[in-house]
Enzyme design. Structure first.
Site, PDB file in Angstrom:
ATOM      1  N   GLU A 111       1.059  -0.994   0.142  1.00 38.43           N
ATOM      2  CA  GLU A 111      -0.116  -0.045   0.032  1.00 38.43           C
ATOM      3  C   GLU A 111       0.878   0.806   0.222  1.00 38.43           C
ATOM      4  O   GLU A 111       0.465   2.241  -0.814  1.00 38.43           O
ATOM      5  CB  GLU A 111      -0.750   0.019   1.376  1.00 38.43           C
ATOM      6  CG  GLU A 111      -1.579  -1.170   1.195  1.00 38.43           C
ATOM      7  CD  GLU A 111      -2.855  -1.048   1.754  1.00 38.43           C
ATOM      8  OE1 GLU A 111      -2.591  -1.657   3.524  1.00 38.43           O
ATOM      9  OE2 GLU A 111      -3.666  -0.770   2.355  1.00 38.43           O
ATOM     10  N   GLU A 133      -4.266  -9.395   2.989  1.00 37.12           N
ATOM     11  CA  GLU A 133      -5.426  -9.418   3.997  1.00 37.12           C
ATOM     12  C   GLU A 133      -6.203 -10.180   4.017  1.00 37.12           C
ATOM     13  O   GLU A 133      -6.398 -10.607   5.474  1.00 37.12           O
ATOM     14  CB  GLU A 133      -5.705  -7.904   4.610  1.00 37.12           C
ATOM     15  CG  GLU A 133      -4.322  -7.256   4.601  1.00 37.12           C
ATOM     16  CD  GLU A 133      -3.695  -6.149   3.034  1.00 37.12           C
ATOM     17  OE1 GLU A 133      -4.043  -6.800   2.197  1.00 37.12           O
ATOM     18  OE2 GLU A 133      -2.986  -5.452   3.214  1.00 37.12           O
TER      19      GLU A 133
END
Ligand code: NAI
Length: 704
Positions: A111, A133
């Site tokens: 990210e 995730e």
């Protein structure tokens, strides 16, 4: 630690160099990073920024220990907010920023890279990029669900997010996740050169003219896309995958707004998930539990590590073939023994076909000829003398196994580990067939061996530390996840999973329809309903399993159970299973329908039990039996039972496993419900003493 270094010409390197073996981002790192970014953006002499790391990886992701401690959504928001603000400043600060990805960048690490104006990766075949995730019941909380679709479009981003894919560098480049791959030694130079060449950097999504690549969520294509995505998700997870649902929500509602509004929506959902039981259970079992098991934390430390080179597999059936195959794939030489040379050779042929299939799918390590070339079929024990370990996988008959084990022991060097792949026979009953009972243990593999990562390792009373350690070294070599348990009838997995199929039989005997039983299980998160499972196992085999698991006939799990009688009635009516088209359902190829003779065969009347009760019966029966295995000392740590249940027979991962499920309900409420079920359906639901004590003392199996 995060430090800054000068790369010359006004370009600054921000270097991640954490204390652990991999770089992770915790709250303190986020705050330090935010302060450093403020500093760099404010310094006029800084022309641009390069982010990299001095570890093998770039950044493995967020600090999971910290996330596990999160109690409320507000705690999670406090962790990510400094990071979110910092990377937003980074991409809008007017200075060019490059992620120099020296290795793996996953989760929060990727990210961060997404917030850079360019991503250049070193040519490292082992590196992986992505947002995994979801596999831990979480979702990206560092802007990943908003930047990724704005970069590559919803159609490409959605599967990456929902499956948590980790892409190799070349695949990441092709998918548009990274911009370039360079030689590792050129990485920083290339990054610096890009910084110096770029003027007025800005992200696409901050430009007025920005349009989402492909289609927008509110376009006809977008509406169709989300409709189909929701349908697929529900089919796959029956509403038990909160993380995937949150990701779809956020993709839909976030990408129809500005990036800042999208990130705010993402934060809300991320925080809710981070504080949820589901995420904590998945992280505990699938991440921490698996990692500790694979790190061989249960291996006796006093034994030097061994590297087995030659394996003898006895019995070339379904299981023996799989064990031989994974051993050969790991580079070991395998002697595959069966009752005749012809049968042994046929087993090798069957392995060749599995290897060819895996080669086509890209799963084979090495060539088919190399792998299969390491397997030597034989009927002679004289060929196994040099083995470093023996794994027996003949029919499930104690007398046959004892005979085979004794022959193997006579053929090999003294002190070599001898493992039985029995699914239920106590290892102690087999040990007396050997001159040295300290050499035997159980290695209970799951089918198909090449795909199932769990191996239940059964330590008998006499098994020595050395034998256990050497067997674990073998499992390490073939890349399996071991759970070490103590000996007993059915050990842990067969003992507990049998309660799942036997309760399905009890439900049938109470007149509940097969469809309701299967639906209740699937809606609770099981990969497959227990009736469908029974039809795969077949009635004759189930009959044998129930008989062999009966033990002394006074097992708590059998109190009030009519499972044995029920399966006997089905078998007597010549109902076999799916393979023959006539199990509890009637099959026609892949389609099936209820068998109209079922209630007559079992002598039942329609039941009015609701789905919630059926679900409770299926779940409680397994957790109660698991608690009894803990009382009996078969398992010694709840995490082992949790891991074995999720990996072994697909107990719902979001519940964390058979013990975590008790924690979720709470010991007191669990005991209360167990009493109710016992009153209604039989003594097998009576709460064990351990549960009653936990209820009294308000204790849980897991503190985190
Ligand atoms: P299988 O019936 O497919 O194969 C058994 C093999 O053993 C056959 O190839 C047979 O020829 C060979 N064999 C029989 N007597 C022999 C002897 N005296 N010497 C050498 N080979 C001999 O059986 P499967 O399914 O592979 O099961 C083997 C063991 O693994 C059993 O103990 C079973 O309970 C256990 N197991 C089976 C699982 C499954 O899903 N099939 C899962 C976990 C354990």
């Amino acid at each position: 630690m995060i430090t800054r270094k000068n790369l010359g010409d006004g370009v600054v390197l921000v270097l991640f160099s954490g204390d652990g073996p991999v770089n992770t981002l915790g709250r303190a790192d986020n705050e330090r990073f935010a302060a450093l970014i403020d500093e760099l953006l404010a310094e006029p002499s800084v022309k641009g920024i390069v982010l990299s790391s001095d570890k093998r990886d770039f950044l493995a992701g967020g600090d999971l220990d910290e996330l596990r401690a999160v109690q409320t959504p507000a705690d999670a928001i406090a962790i990510v907010t400094p990071f979110l603000k910092a990377i937003r400043k980074l991409e809008t600060g007017g200075k060019p920023v490059v992620a120099a990805l020296n290795g793996t960048a996953l989760g929060g690490g990727f990210e961060l890279a997404l917030a850079c104006h360019r991503r250049i990766a070193a040519d490292q075949p082992s590196a992986r990029f992505g947002l995994p995730e979801v596999t831990l019941g979480l979702m990206p909380g560092g802007g990943g669900t908003q930047r990724l679709p704005r970069l590559i479009g919803l159609a490409a981003a959605t599967p990456l997010l929902l499956e948590g894919k980790r892409l190799k560098p070349a695949d990441a480049l092709a998918a548009g996740l990274i911009d370039a791959i360079v030689q590792p030694e050129r990485l920083l130079d290339e990054a610096k050169a890009w910084v110096l060449a770029s003027s007025n950097p800005a992200q696409l999504w901050d430009m007025k003219s920005f349009r989402l690549p492909g289609f927008a969520p509110q376009s006809p294509e977008g509406r169709q896309f989300f409709l189909a995505s929701w349908a697929r998700l529900h089919k796959r997870s029956a509403g038990c995958d909160l993380a995937s649902e949150a990701i779809l929500q956020v993709l839909h509602h976030g990408t129809e707004r500005s990036i800042d509004a999208g990130i705010a929506i993402e934060t809300r959902h991320f925080a809710r998930l981070a504080a949820s039981f589901d995420a904590k259970a998945k992280i505990r079992t699938l991440f921490v539990g698996t990692a500790n098991a694979r790190a061989m934390k249960m291996r006796p430390k006093n034994v030097p590590v061994s590297k087995p080179a030659r394996v003898a597999v006895i019995g070339g059936g379904v299981m023996g073939r799989g064990i031989a195959y994974v051993s050969a794939m790991a580079g070991m030489e395998v002697n595959l023994v069966d009752i005749s040379a012809d049968i042994a050779a046929k087993a090798k042929d069957a392995i060749t076909r599995i290897a060819e299939r895996d080669h086509e799918r890209g799963h084979l390590r090495g060539t088919v000829a190399d792998v299969v070339g390491r397997i030597y079929p034989t009927m002679s024990y004289a060929d196994i003398g040099q083995s470093d370990i023996v794994v027996e996988a003949v029919f499930e008959r104690p007398d046959l196994k004892r005979d085979v084990l004794a022959k193997a022991a006579a053929a090999i060097r003294p002190g070599t580990p001898i493992a039985s792949n029995t699914s239920s026979i106590p290892i102690t009953n087999l040990a007396s067939a050997l001159p040295d009972p300290s050499c035997i243990l159980g290695l209970h593999f799951f089918s198909p061996v090449e795909r199932m990562q769990l191996v239940e390792v059964i330590r008998a009373g006499a098994t020595s530390d050395e034998i256990l350690a050497r067997a674990l070294d073998f499992l390490k070599r073939i890349d399996k996840t071991p759970v070490v348990v103590n000996d007993g009838l059915g050990f842990f997995t067969s003992r507990v999973v049998t309660t799942y199929s036997s309760e399905a039989m009890n439900l049938l005997a109470d007149g509940v329809t097969p469809q309701l039983i299967d639906n209740a299980a699937v809606n609770a998160g099981f990969a497959m309903g227990p009736i469908s499972l029974c039809d795969l196992v077949t009635m004759p085999l189930l009959k044998d399993i129930f008989a062999s698991m009966r033990g002394n006939g006074r097992r708590a799990a059998d109190r009030g159970s009519v499972a044995r009688e029920t399966v006997a009635k089905l078998a007597a009516d010549e109902r076999v299973g799916k393979a023959k088209g006539n199990g509890i359902y009637t099959y026609n190829g892949e389609t099936r329908e209820p068998w109209d003779g079922l209630s007559a065969c079992l002598g039942t009347k329609p039941s009015s039990l609701d789905e919630a009760t059926v679900r409770d019966r299926l779940l409680f029966t397994q957790s109660l039996e698991a608690i009894r295995t803990l009382e009996d000392g078969v398992v010694t740590r709840p995490i082992d039972g949790d891991l074995a249940s999720v990996l072994g027979w697909g107990f719902p991962a979001h519940l964390g496993g058979v013990f975590s499920f008790v924690d979720r309900v709470g010991a007191s409420a669990f005991a209360h419900r167990a009493h109710e079920l016992a009153d209604l359906f039989g003594g097998r639901y009576e709460p064990p003493a351990m549960l009653l004590e936990m209820a009294r003392d308000n204790r849980k199996f897991h503190d985190v």
